[in-house]
Design an enzyme around this catalytic site. Sequence first.
Site, PDB file in Angstrom:
ATOM      1  N   GLU A  60       0.821  -1.214   0.000  1.00  0.00           N
ATOM      2  CA  GLU A  60       0.000   0.000   0.000  1.00  0.00           C
ATOM      3  C   GLU A  60       0.854   1.263   0.000  1.00  0.00           C
ATOM      4  O   GLU A  60       0.488   2.269  -0.622  1.00  0.00           O
ATOM      5  CB  GLU A  60      -0.951   0.005   1.199  1.00  0.00           C
ATOM      6  CG  GLU A  60      -2.137  -0.962   1.076  1.00  0.00           C
ATOM      7  CD  GLU A  60      -1.768  -2.418   1.349  1.00  0.00           C
ATOM      8  OE1 GLU A  60      -0.632  -2.679   1.814  1.00  0.00           O
ATOM      9  OE2 GLU A  60      -2.612  -3.298   1.111  1.00  0.00           O
ATOM     10  N   HIS A 130     -11.343  -6.260   8.393  1.00  0.00           N
ATOM     11  CA  HIS A 130     -12.188  -5.956   7.233  1.00  0.00           C
ATOM     12  C   HIS A 130     -13.413  -5.168   7.678  1.00  0.00           C
ATOM     13  O   HIS A 130     -14.473  -5.276   7.080  1.00  0.00           O
ATOM     14  CB  HIS A 130     -12.621  -7.236   6.506  1.00  0.00           C
ATOM     15  CG  HIS A 130     -11.484  -8.031   5.952  1.00  0.00           C
ATOM     16  ND1 HIS A 130     -10.794  -8.940   6.696  1.00  0.00           N
ATOM     17  CD2 HIS A 130     -10.901  -8.009   4.734  1.00  0.00           C
ATOM     18  CE1 HIS A 130      -9.830  -9.472   5.961  1.00  0.00           C
ATOM     19  NE2 HIS A 130      -9.872  -8.917   4.769  1.00  0.00           N
TER      20      HIS A 130
HETATM   21  C1  LIG Z   1      -1.507  -5.227   4.032  1.00  0.00           C
HETATM   22  C2  LIG Z   1      -2.585  -6.020   3.352  1.00  0.00           C
HETATM   23  N1  LIG Z   1      -3.091  -5.582   2.194  1.00  0.00           N
HETATM   24  C3  LIG Z   1      -4.083  -6.273   1.559  1.00  0.00           C
HETATM   25  C4  LIG Z   1      -4.551  -7.434   2.084  1.00  0.00           C
HETATM   26  C5  LIG Z   1      -5.703  -8.176   1.417  1.00  0.00           C
HETATM   27  N2  LIG Z   1      -5.276  -9.449   0.843  1.00  0.00           N
HETATM   28  C6  LIG Z   1      -5.461 -10.625   1.469  1.00  0.00           C
HETATM   29  S1  LIG Z   1      -4.927 -11.932   0.591  1.00  0.00           S
HETATM   30  C7  LIG Z   1      -4.438 -10.945  -0.681  1.00  0.00           C
HETATM   31  C8  LIG Z   1      -3.821 -11.531  -1.890  1.00  0.00           C
HETATM   32  C9  LIG Z   1      -2.572 -12.284  -1.553  1.00  0.00           C
HETATM   33  O1  LIG Z   1      -2.032 -12.834  -2.736  1.00  0.00           O
HETATM   34  P1  LIG Z   1      -0.666 -13.619  -2.674  1.00  0.00           P
HETATM   35  O2  LIG Z   1       0.350 -12.812  -1.899  1.00  0.00           O
HETATM   36  O3  LIG Z   1      -0.332 -13.965  -4.081  1.00  0.00           O
HETATM   37  O4  LIG Z   1      -0.986 -14.895  -1.815  1.00  0.00           O
HETATM   38  P2  LIG Z   1      -2.008 -16.091  -2.098  1.00  0.00           P
HETATM   39  O5  LIG Z   1      -3.101 -15.884  -1.073  1.00  0.00           O
HETATM   40  O6  LIG Z   1      -2.508 -15.992  -3.500  1.00  0.00           O
HETATM   41  O7  LIG Z   1      -1.204 -17.344  -1.836  1.00  0.00           O
HETATM   42  C10 LIG Z   1      -4.701  -9.601  -0.407  1.00  0.00           C
HETATM   43  C11 LIG Z   1      -4.431  -8.473  -1.324  1.00  0.00           C
HETATM   44  C12 LIG Z   1      -3.984  -7.868   3.310  1.00  0.00           C
HETATM   45  N3  LIG Z   1      -4.376  -8.991   3.927  1.00  0.00           N
HETATM   46  N4  LIG Z   1      -3.011  -7.141   3.912  1.00  0.00           N
END
Ligand SMILES: Cc1ncc(C[n+]2csc(CCOP(=O)(O)OP(=O)(O)O)c2C)c(N)n1
Length: 325
Positions: A60, A130
């Site tokens: 972010e 959330h």
């Molecule tokens: C600081 C923050 N920003 C946004 C999120 C929302 N969020 C949760 S899971 C996710 C995607 C994660 O993708 P990736 O790192 O590829 O891991 P995956 O779950 O696909 O293994 C996001 C954006 C969060 N949890 N924390």
Amino acid sequence: MAQMNLLQAINNALDIAMAEDDSTLCFGEDVGYFGGVFRATSGLQEKYGKARCFNTPLVEQGILGFANGLAAQGSRPIAEIQFADYIFPAFDQIVNESAKFRYRSGNEFDVGRLTIRTPYGGGIHGGLYHSQSPEAYFAHTPGLKIVVPRNPYQAKGLLLAAIRDDNPVLFFEPKRLYRAAVGEVPEEDYQLPLGKAEIVKQGSDVTLLAWGAQMEIIEKAADMAEADGISCEVIDLRSILPWDVETIANSVRKTGRFVISQEAPLTAGFASEIAATIQQECFLHLESPIARVCGLDTPYPLALEKEYQADHLKVYEAIKRSMDY
Ligand SMILES: Cc1ncc(C[n+]2csc(CCOP(=O)(O)OP(=O)(O)O)c2C)c(N)n1
């Protein structure tokens, strides 16, 4: 006119803004081909291409650093933070850069074209991360504007005004209303003014004030109070920064009683700022102490969400206490 929910109204506003100005860009986590986790940017990458609507890395601070740079160079960036709970890694960029850029450069540069959109608020069983309502952290920062819409009509008109405004604007979207709030929305381009409250219902005994999803709650409490013969003036603040002191003060001078309700916790919430200003402006007109009906001073609880919320019964009780004082 078309029937839209709040998300569709936001999508429609983004579409109009991107069509009118090639330098308008939408970006954030999953914002590109997926259209955002809530689908607010759905279809925009297809229509305007990957260079104007795209995904960012999960960082972010980077999203806002990038957005500030783009805005300073003349683009019109619309950055999405996936949930308002995740805006804090970008706090430094927003508070120390977005808000101050014009001042520190002696008006040589500004990031006034920046808009930050983010889903906010609780009531969706989202738990700690959330559900938060972080408007007060940002309301403490001169140089920003802050807006919270309560329905699709407002969302479109206020978002278009925010995108075109000459200052960085934080646009908090009550996610509980994304699909729940449905209404008639003009298909054409229109704007609603920033910094102006809206009197939703005229009344003479007590002024009720809220913003965003909390509006439904005070309207429900007003209906209960009206059944007891209490005439409620219901006002939607719409803009947190700058806020419309005049409309609120005029109403409280008329009614003499004032109940403010916010979803965020009580302590140091924006309701406190409003209460302090209104007691100063309206001291001799007040018939009872100003009441704040807010979320509890706890981290947002998953299991006790209902108990945490400033619901219509708590607002109704505050109205009765104010009338009986
Ligand atoms: C600081 C923050 N920003 C946004 C999120 C929302 N969020 C949760 S899971 C996710 C995607 C994660 O993708 P990736 O790192 O590829 O891991 P995956 O779950 O696909 O293994 C996001 C954006 C969060 N949890 N924390």
